[in-house]
Design an enzyme around this catalytic site. Structure first.
Site, short mmCIF file in Angstrom:
data_model
loop_
_atom_site.label_atom_id
_atom_site.label_comp_id
_atom_site.label_asym_id
_atom_site.label_seq_id
_atom_site.Cartn_x
_atom_site.Cartn_y
_atom_site.Cartn_z
N ARG A 60 0.83 -1.21 0.00
CA ARG A 60 0.00 0.00 0.00
C ARG A 60 0.86 1.26 0.00
NH1 ARG A 60 -1.85 0.73 4.33
NH2 ARG A 60 -1.21 -1.20 5.37
N LYS A 200 -8.81 -2.17 0.73
CA LYS A 200 -8.66 -1.27 1.86
C LYS A 200 -9.40 0.06 1.62
CE LYS A 200 -6.04 -3.64 4.80
NZ LYS A 200 -6.58 -4.41 5.93
N HIS A 219 -10.73 -3.41 12.29
CA HIS A 219 -9.66 -4.03 11.50
C HIS A 219 -9.28 -5.32 12.23
CE1 HIS A 219 -5.46 -3.83 9.50
NE2 HIS A 219 -6.33 -4.36 8.68
N SER A 239 -1.45 -4.86 9.92
CA SER A 239 -0.88 -5.83 8.97
C SER A 239 0.31 -6.58 9.58
CB SER A 239 -0.42 -5.09 7.73
OG SER A 239 0.04 -6.01 6.79
N LYS A 243 -3.62 -11.71 11.96
CA LYS A 243 -5.09 -11.83 11.82
C LYS A 243 -5.46 -13.02 10.94
CE LYS A 243 -5.75 -7.73 10.02
NZ LYS A 243 -4.35 -7.29 10.00
N THR A 244 -4.88 -13.05 9.74
CA THR A 244 -5.25 -14.10 8.79
C THR A 244 -4.81 -15.47 9.29
OG1 THR A 244 -5.11 -12.52 6.96
CG2 THR A 244 -4.99 -14.85 6.38
N ASP A 258 -10.09 -10.08 7.94
CA ASP A 258 -9.52 -8.72 7.95
C ASP A 258 -10.43 -7.57 8.40
OD1 ASP A 258 -7.10 -7.27 7.41
OD2 ASP A 258 -8.04 -6.43 5.64
N ARG A 324 1.21 -12.52 -1.95
CA ARG A 324 -0.17 -12.73 -1.48
C ARG A 324 -0.93 -13.71 -2.33
NH1 ARG A 324 -2.28 -9.44 3.04
NH2 ARG A 324 -0.74 -7.81 3.28
N1 LIG Z 1 3.37 -16.24 16.62
C1 LIG Z 1 2.89 -15.87 15.44
N2 LIG Z 1 1.57 -15.62 15.29
C2 LIG Z 1 1.08 -15.22 14.10
N3 LIG Z 1 1.81 -15.11 12.97
C3 LIG Z 1 3.13 -15.37 13.04
C4 LIG Z 1 3.72 -15.76 14.27
N4 LIG Z 1 5.03 -15.96 14.05
C5 LIG Z 1 5.24 -15.71 12.74
N5 LIG Z 1 4.11 -15.36 12.13
C6 LIG Z 1 4.00 -14.99 10.69
O1 LIG Z 1 3.59 -13.65 10.63
C7 LIG Z 1 2.75 -13.43 9.53
C8 LIG Z 1 1.40 -12.92 10.01
O2 LIG Z 1 0.72 -12.47 8.86
P1 LIG Z 1 -0.84 -12.47 8.67
O3 LIG Z 1 -1.47 -13.62 9.38
O4 LIG Z 1 -1.07 -12.34 7.21
O5 LIG Z 1 -1.19 -11.12 9.42
P2 LIG Z 1 -2.33 -10.06 9.10
O6 LIG Z 1 -3.46 -10.82 8.50
O7 LIG Z 1 -2.65 -9.48 10.44
O8 LIG Z 1 -1.71 -9.08 8.17
C9 LIG Z 1 2.58 -14.75 8.81
O9 LIG Z 1 3.51 -14.79 7.77
C10 LIG Z 1 2.95 -15.76 9.91
O10 LIG Z 1 3.47 -16.96 9.39
C1 LIG Z 2 -4.01 -6.09 2.74
C2 LIG Z 2 -3.56 -5.60 3.83
O1 LIG Z 2 -3.93 -6.14 5.04
P1 LIG Z 2 -3.27 -7.24 5.97
O2 LIG Z 2 -1.80 -7.16 5.75
O3 LIG Z 2 -3.71 -6.84 7.32
O4 LIG Z 2 -3.78 -8.60 5.58
C3 LIG Z 2 -2.72 -4.40 3.76
O5 LIG Z 2 -2.44 -3.84 4.81
O6 LIG Z 2 -2.34 -3.99 2.64
MN LIG Z 3 -4.47 -10.48 6.66
#
Ligand SMILES: Nc1ncnc2c1ncn2[C@@H]1O[C@H](COP(=O)(O)OP(=O)(O)O)[C@@H](O)[C@H]1O
Ligand SMILES: C=C(OP(=O)(O)O)C(=O)O
Ligand SMILES: [Mn+2]
Length: 532
Positions: A60, A200, A219, A239, A243-244, A258, A324
C-alpha cells in the site's frame, strides 16, 4: 431466460464514464481469468491460479492517500491522519482519468461490502485490469444475478494503474494517488497495481459510514466455535500481526480474515474472501491456505515462479516480502457460510512487538483494553507498506490508523460501549519477538500463540494463575498447558534481564508519550489504566 448481469439503468455512461472501447459488467471468474490472460496481464499457474505481478508498487501507498476536504466532512474527518485534497483538484483528477480511459477496456464489478444486508454498502468497482476485477470479486460479497438487475451503486471506485497523477495539477504527492470523495461518492486510484488498495479503500469507506449507524467497524479477523456461532472471537491487528493466520484455526469456524462490523445483533464480515500472505507459507502448517495457491482463479500476487515448471517459490521475496494470494471464503473448508457471528465473547488485540518486551498473552480489563486499542502499539512488517523493509515499531491507533477517516476516540467510544454492554473478555497477544528484540531474539513460535489462544477462547485460561506485570499493570498467566513457562515471562527469555528492564522502561515511556494525545478524550477509568 438469460438474466442481465447489470442494472440496465446503471451503466457506466449513466455515471459519466464514456468512450471506453468495451465495458465488461460483472464477468464471472472464468471470463475474468480469460480476459486477464488475453490482455497479457499475467498467466495461469498450476491448478489454474492467476499469477500477477504489480511492478513498482507491491504494497500500500499510505502517503499517497487523500480525502477531499469540503464542508460536509470538515468536522467529521480526522485531518491529522488523512491528507486533504481540494474538491477542485479532485475534479481535475477525475476529468483527466475519464479522458485517459477513453478507448480502453473497462471491467465493472458490482459488489456488496458487508454480510449483514441491513448495513452493507453497494459498491461498483471499475478497473482497468481484468485481474483487479477478479481480485475484488473474490474479496467482496457477490450479489446473485437477480440482485444485479436492480443493483444501485452507492459508491464507485475507479482504479487505473496506467494513469499517472500530476502533483501540481491534482494536489497529490506523487504520480500515485488514492483519493476519496465523500460528496461525489467516488474513489479514484491511479499509478499502483497493488490489489490491496481496492479492498482497503472499501474498508476506509465503511469505517467512515458505519459509526454514524452505531456500528463498530473493526480491523480484525473473526471466527467462532464449531457448532456455536454465538461463541465468536475477534482478532484486532495491524498488517502482519497474525489476523489471517490465527483466525484460520481448524478447530473453529472462520468468519473472515480482515474487516468486520459489530452491531447489536453480532459481528459480520465486510468481505467475502481472504488475502493471505504467502511468504514462507508452510504447506503442512497451513494446508488450507496453501491449497488456495493452486486453485482455479485464485489471484497469486508478486510470487516468483519457475517459468518452466510454474512451481511457486514460497521463500522468494525478491519482488516483495508482501507476496499474497486472494481467494473467496468458500475455498476454506471450515469457513462460515453466513459470514456472521454473535457478539464477540473474546476480543484479542494482536501486537507484533519487535522490542521483545510484551508477554505472549495478557488479560486486559475493559479500561486497559481501551488504552491498548487507542495506543495500537505494534510493528509494521516488511512489505505491506511501500518502503518498509524491516520491523518498524509504531503506534497505529485502532490497530489500523491508515484506514480510519474519523478520530480515534469515535471508534474507541463505540468499542468501549459495546464491551460494557455485552461483557467481552479482552486479551493482548504479542506475536512479535521473544528472547530479545528484533535482531537478537526470535519471532514468537506460532504453536505457542495458538495454544494460548485456544486456552483463552475455550475459557480454560480464566482459571489459570496470573501475575501482575510490573511495567504495564495487566495480568499475565504463569502457566498454560502446551507452552513453556519461561515463554510467559519475557524478562526470563532475555539473556540479560537487566537489558530487558531497560528496554521495557523505554517502551513504557513511548506508550506514555504517545497516549498523551488521547488523555483529553478518555474517562477516569481509562486514565487510571494508562501507564507511565
Ligand atoms: N506467533 C505468530 N503468530 C502469528 N503469525 C506469526 C507468528 N510468528 C510468525 N508469524 C508470521 O507472521 C505473519 C502474520 O501475517 P498475517 O497472518 O497475514 O497477518 P495479518 O493478516 O494481520 O496481516 C505470517 O507470515 C505468519 O506466518
Ligand atoms: C491487505 C492488507 O492487510 P493485511 O496485511 O492486514 O492482511 C494491507 O495492509 O495492505
Ligand atoms: Mn491479513
Amino acid at each position: 431466460m438469460k438474466k442481465f448481469r447489470v442494472n440496465p439503468n446503471k451503466r457506466l455512461e449513466d455515471q459519466g464514464i464514456t468512450g471506453a472501447s468495451a465495458v465488461y459488467y460483472n464477468l464471472l471468474e472464468p471470463a475474468l481469468v480469460e480476459a486477464a490472460v488475453k490482455r497479457g496481464e499475467g498467466q495461469i499457474g498450476l491448478g489454474g491460479a492467476f499469477l500477477a505481478s504489480t511492478g513498482t508498487h507491491t504494497g500500500r501507498s499510505p502517503k499517497d492517500k487523500f480525502v477531499v476536504r469540503s464542508d460536509t466532512v470538515e468536522n467529521t474527518i480526522w485531518w491529522e491522519n488523512n491528507a486533504p485534497m481540494t474538491p477542485d483538484a479532485f475534479d481535475r483528477l477525475y476529468e483527466d482519468m475519464l479522458a485517459h480511459v477513453k478507448g480502453r477496456e473497462l471491467f465493472v464489478q458490482d459488489l456488496y461490502g458487508g454480510a449483514d444486508p441491513a448495513h452493507r454498502l453497494d459498491v461498483r468497482v471499475v478497473t482497468e485490469l481484468a485481474w483487479h476485477g477478479l481480485f475484488i470479486r473474490h474479496m467482496l460479497r457477490r450479489p446473485d444475478a437477480s440482485e444485479l438487475e436492480s443493483f444501485a451503486p452507492e459508491f464507485t471506485i475507479i482504479n487505473c494503474p496506467s494513469f499517472k497523477a500530476d502533483p501540481a495539477r491534482h494536489g497529490c504527492r506523487s504520480e500515485t494517488v488514492i483519493a476519496l470523495n465523500f460528496d461525489r461518492k467516488l474513489i479514484l486510484i491511479a499509478n499502483t497495481a497493488y490489489a490491496g488498495e481496492n479492498k482497503k479503500s472499501v474498508f476506509t469507506l465503511l469505517n467512515y459510514l458505519l459509526p454514524a449507524k452505531g456500528i463498530m467497524p473493526m480491523h480484525c479477523s473473526a471466527n467462532h466455535a464449531l457448532d456455536n456461532p454465538e461463541d465468536a472471537a475477534v482478532f484486532f491487528g495491524l498488517s502482519g500481526t497474525g489476523k489471517t493466520t490465527l483466525s484460520a484455526d481448524p478447530s473453529r469456524i472462520l468468519i473472515g480474515d480482515d474487516e468486520h462490523g459489530w452491531s447489536d445483533k453480532g459481528i459480520f464480515n465486510f468481505e467475502g474472501g481472504c488475502y493471505a500472505k504467502t511468504i514462507n507459507l508452510d504447506a503442512e502448517a497451513e494446508p488450507e491456505i496453501y491449497a488456495t495457491t493452486h486453485r482455479f482463479a485464485s489471484v497469486v500476487e508478486n510470487m516468483v515462479f519457475d517459468p518452466d515448471t510454474l512451481e511457486l517459490d514460497f521463500t522468494d521475496d525478491s519482488l516483495t516480502a508482501n507476496t499474497r494470494v486472494a481467494y473467496p471464503l468458500d475455498a476454506i473448508s471450515n469457513a462460515s457460510d453466513t459470514s456472521l457471528g454473535g457478539v464477540p465473547r473474546n476480543i484479542i488485540m494482536l501486537t507484533c512487538d519487535a522490542f521483545g518486551v510484551l508477554p505472549p498473552i495478557a488479560r486486559l480489563t475493559p479500561a486497559q483494553a481501551m488504552y491498548h486499542f487507542l495506543s495500537g502499539f505494534t510493528s509494521k512488517v516488511a512489505g505491506t507498506e511501500q518502503g518498509v523493509t524491516e520491523p518498524q515499531p509504531t503506534f497505529s491507533t485502532c490497530f489500523g490508523a491508515p484506514f480510519m477517516p474519523r478520530r480515534p476516540e469515535v471508534y474507541g467510544k463505540l468499542l468501549q460501549q459495546k464491551i460494557a454492554k455485552f461483557g467481552a473478555e479482552c486479551w493482548l497477544v504479542n506475536t512479535g519477538w521473544t528472547g530479545g528484540a528484533y535482531g537478537s531474539g526470535s519471532r514468537m513460535p506460532i504453536k505457542a500463540t495458538r495454544a494460548l489462544l485456544s486456552a483463552a477462547l475455550d475459557g480454560s485460561l480464566k482459571t489459570a494463575e496470573f501475575r501482575r506485570d510490573p511495567n504495564f499493570g495487566f495480568d499475565v498467566p504463569v502457566s498454560v498447558p502446551g507452552v513453556a513457562d519461561v515463554l510467559l515471562d519475557p524478562r526470563r527469555t532475555w539473556e540479560d534481564p537487566k537489558a530487558y528492564d531497560v528496554q521495557a522502561a523505554k517502551l513504557v515511556a513511548m506508550f506514555a508519550e504517545n497516549f498523551a494525545q488521547y488523555v483529553p478524550f478518555i474517562d477516569d477509568e481509562v486514565r487510571q489504566a494508562a501507564i507511565g
